[in-house]
Write an enzyme that holds these catalytic residues in place. Structure first.
Site, PDB file in Angstrom:
ATOM      1  N   GLY A   1      59.673 -79.713 -13.853  1.00 31.23           N
ATOM      2  CA  GLY A   1      58.603 -80.485 -14.498  1.00 31.23           C
ATOM      3  C   GLY A   1      57.653 -79.689 -15.372  1.00 31.23           C
ATOM      4  O   GLY A   1      56.510 -80.100 -15.578  1.00 31.23           O
ATOM      5  N   THR A   2      58.121 -78.562 -15.941  1.00 31.69           N
ATOM      6  CA  THR A   2      57.207 -77.823 -16.819  1.00 31.69           C
ATOM      7  C   THR A   2      56.943 -78.600 -18.113  1.00 31.69           C
ATOM      8  O   THR A   2      55.844 -78.511 -18.667  1.00 31.69           O
ATOM      9  CB  THR A   2      57.738 -76.406 -17.151  1.00 31.69           C
ATOM     10  OG1 THR A   2      58.960 -76.519 -17.882  1.00 31.69           O
ATOM     11  CG2 THR A   2      57.948 -75.580 -15.892  1.00 31.69           C
ATOM     12  N   ASN A   3      57.932 -79.357 -18.557  1.00 30.96           N
ATOM     13  CA  ASN A   3      57.674 -80.181 -19.753  1.00 30.96           C
ATOM     14  C   ASN A   3      56.690 -81.304 -19.436  1.00 30.96           C
ATOM     15  O   ASN A   3      55.801 -81.592 -20.235  1.00 30.96           O
ATOM     16  CB  ASN A   3      58.986 -80.747 -20.310  1.00 30.96           C
ATOM     17  CG  ASN A   3      59.723 -79.727 -21.150  1.00 30.96           C
ATOM     18  OD1 ASN A   3      59.331 -79.452 -22.274  1.00 30.96           O
ATOM     19  ND2 ASN A   3      60.753 -79.129 -20.586  1.00 30.96           N
TER      20      ASN A   3
ATOM     21  N   ASN B   1      64.393 -87.641 -25.498  1.00 34.26           N
ATOM     22  CA  ASN B   1      64.964 -86.641 -24.584  1.00 34.26           C
ATOM     23  C   ASN B   1      64.700 -85.270 -25.178  1.00 34.26           C
ATOM     24  O   ASN B   1      64.528 -85.132 -26.392  1.00 34.26           O
ATOM     25  CB  ASN B   1      66.473 -86.860 -24.427  1.00 34.26           C
ATOM     26  CG  ASN B   1      67.084 -85.884 -23.429  1.00 34.26           C
ATOM     27  OD1 ASN B   1      66.488 -85.587 -22.390  1.00 34.26           O
ATOM     28  ND2 ASN B   1      68.254 -85.356 -23.736  1.00 34.26           N
TER      29      ASN B   1
ATOM     30  N   LEU C   1      71.434 -92.538 -18.865  1.00 33.54           N
ATOM     31  CA  LEU C   1      71.052 -93.944 -18.787  1.00 33.54           C
ATOM     32  C   LEU C   1      72.170 -94.810 -19.379  1.00 33.54           C
ATOM     33  O   LEU C   1      72.833 -94.407 -20.337  1.00 33.54           O
ATOM     34  CB  LEU C   1      69.748 -94.171 -19.553  1.00 33.54           C
ATOM     35  CG  LEU C   1      68.536 -93.407 -18.991  1.00 33.54           C
ATOM     36  CD1 LEU C   1      67.373 -93.457 -19.978  1.00 33.54           C
ATOM     37  CD2 LEU C   1      68.110 -93.952 -17.630  1.00 33.54           C
TER      38      LEU C   1
ATOM     39  N   HIS D   1      66.382 -81.328 -25.171  1.00 33.56           N
ATOM     40  CA  HIS D   1      67.612 -80.603 -24.812  1.00 33.56           C
ATOM     41  C   HIS D   1      67.435 -79.132 -25.201  1.00 33.56           C
ATOM     42  O   HIS D   1      66.947 -78.844 -26.297  1.00 33.56           O
ATOM     43  CB  HIS D   1      68.803 -81.219 -25.552  1.00 33.56           C
ATOM     44  CG  HIS D   1      70.117 -80.705 -25.078  1.00 33.56           C
ATOM     45  ND1 HIS D   1      70.670 -81.053 -23.865  1.00 33.56           N
ATOM     46  CD2 HIS D   1      71.007 -79.841 -25.651  1.00 33.56           C
ATOM     47  CE1 HIS D   1      71.836 -80.447 -23.718  1.00 33.56           C
ATOM     48  NE2 HIS D   1      72.061 -79.700 -24.787  1.00 33.56           N
TER      49      HIS D   1
ATOM     50  N   MET E   1      68.344 -85.627 -14.874  1.00 32.80           N
ATOM     51  CA  MET E   1      69.752 -85.222 -14.822  1.00 32.80           C
ATOM     52  C   MET E   1      70.706 -86.410 -14.635  1.00 32.80           C
ATOM     53  O   MET E   1      71.637 -86.352 -13.838  1.00 32.80           O
ATOM     54  CB  MET E   1      69.967 -84.190 -13.704  1.00 32.80           C
ATOM     55  CG  MET E   1      69.151 -82.930 -13.868  1.00 32.80           C
ATOM     56  SD  MET E   1      69.349 -82.176 -15.511  1.00 32.80           S
ATOM     57  CE  MET E   1      70.989 -81.471 -15.299  1.00 32.80           C
TER      58      MET E   1
HETATM   59  C1  GRF Z   1      64.464 -78.387 -20.066  1.00 31.37           C
HETATM   60  O1  GRF Z   1      64.984 -77.156 -20.465  1.00 31.37           O
HETATM   61  C2  GRF Z   1      65.038 -79.512 -20.868  1.00 31.37           C
HETATM   62  O2  GRF Z   1      65.421 -79.121 -22.155  1.00 31.37           O
HETATM   63  C3  GRF Z   1      66.255 -79.897 -20.078  1.00 31.37           C
HETATM   64  O3  GRF Z   1      65.877 -79.739 -18.742  1.00 31.37           O
HETATM   65  C4  GRF Z   1      64.878 -78.737 -18.636  1.00 31.37           C
HETATM   66  C5  GRF Z   1      63.753 -79.307 -17.834  1.00 31.37           C
HETATM   67  O4  GRF Z   1      62.793 -78.331 -17.523  1.00 31.37           O
HETATM   68  N1  GRF Z   1      66.656 -81.238 -20.412  1.00 31.37           N
HETATM   69  P1  GRF Z   1      61.442 -78.741 -16.787  1.00 31.37           P
HETATM   70  O5  GRF Z   1      61.828 -79.521 -15.528  1.00 31.37           O
HETATM   71  O6  GRF Z   1      60.636 -79.575 -17.735  1.00 31.37           O
HETATM   72  O7  GRF Z   1      60.780 -77.457 -16.438  1.00 31.37           O
END
Ligand code: GRF
Length: 200
Positions: A11-13, A106, A92, A108, A89
């Protein structure tokens, strides 16, 4: 506008998006965080930020359709205008995507279409011997990692890079472009024309 973030892991994003909302960069509200993984740290991050955080257990449903129906109930409750997949992961189904046309993002960890569909795009990039990589935010359509590209950022790969160091480099760029893409969306500045996304 109300945003939902779907995540399965760290969940860093999500955290970067939370901070961009908190700092006033994104003029929208994160109303919902959904995870298919009970142990996902992203659920803790959401709770800490006082965001409604829900674990939807795929094993509780007889089919993907039923699982997604349950998620749609939550999305409707919160009147969600944008779904941001952030390390979710699970693919959909086309019918889910059709419910939210050009309203699902999304991210990637590659420069799409390179390493499209890869569950470990960072490792595959390194093993391929690439000299550059990066991150892509795109709209979600019915095909995996395929929809129109909103933003991309490049990183250089050095000889000393390991999978971990490259992952960190890419993450740093993700944490810039994901909040930015959401900000642009929330401000109505993205226009999809075929495969091209125009930014005003
Ligand atoms: C990210 O690298 C994103 O590109 C991929 O999954 C990872 C998720 O990282 N789809 P986080 O859980 O947001 O740290």
């Amino acid at each position: 506008m109300n945003i939902a973030v779907f995540c399965s892991g760290e969940g860093t994003n999500l955290q970067a998006i939370i901070e961009a909302v908190r700092g006033g960069d994104i003029k929208a509200r994160i109303s919902l965080v959904i995870s298919d993984n009970k142990e996902a740290h992203c659920l803790q991050r959401a709770k800490k930020a006082a965001i409604r955080a829900i674990f939807v257990d795929p094993k509780e449903f007889s089919s993907k359709e039923e699982f997604e129906k349950k998620i749609i109930v939550y999305l409707q409750e919160e009147n969600i205008g944008l779904i941001a997949l952030a390390g979710f992961m699970r693919m959909l189904s086309p019918s889910f995507v059709q419910n939210y046309p050009n309203k699902i993002f999304n991210i990637h960890p590659s420069l799409l279409p390179a390493f499209k569909g890869s569950t470990n795009a960072v490792r595959d990039t390194l093993n391929y011997g690439m000299k550059i990589s990066g991150a892509t935010v795109h709209f979600v359509d019915e095909k995996l990692d395929n929809g129109p590209i909103v933003l991309q950022r490049v990183v250089e790969i050095d000889e000393e890079d390991s999978e971990e160091s490259l992952r960190q480099k890419i993450h740093r760029q993700e944490h810039i472009i994901y909040p930015l893409a959401i900000k642009l969306f929330a401000e109505g500045r993205l226009k999809v024309e075929g495969r091209r996304v125009k930014i005003s």
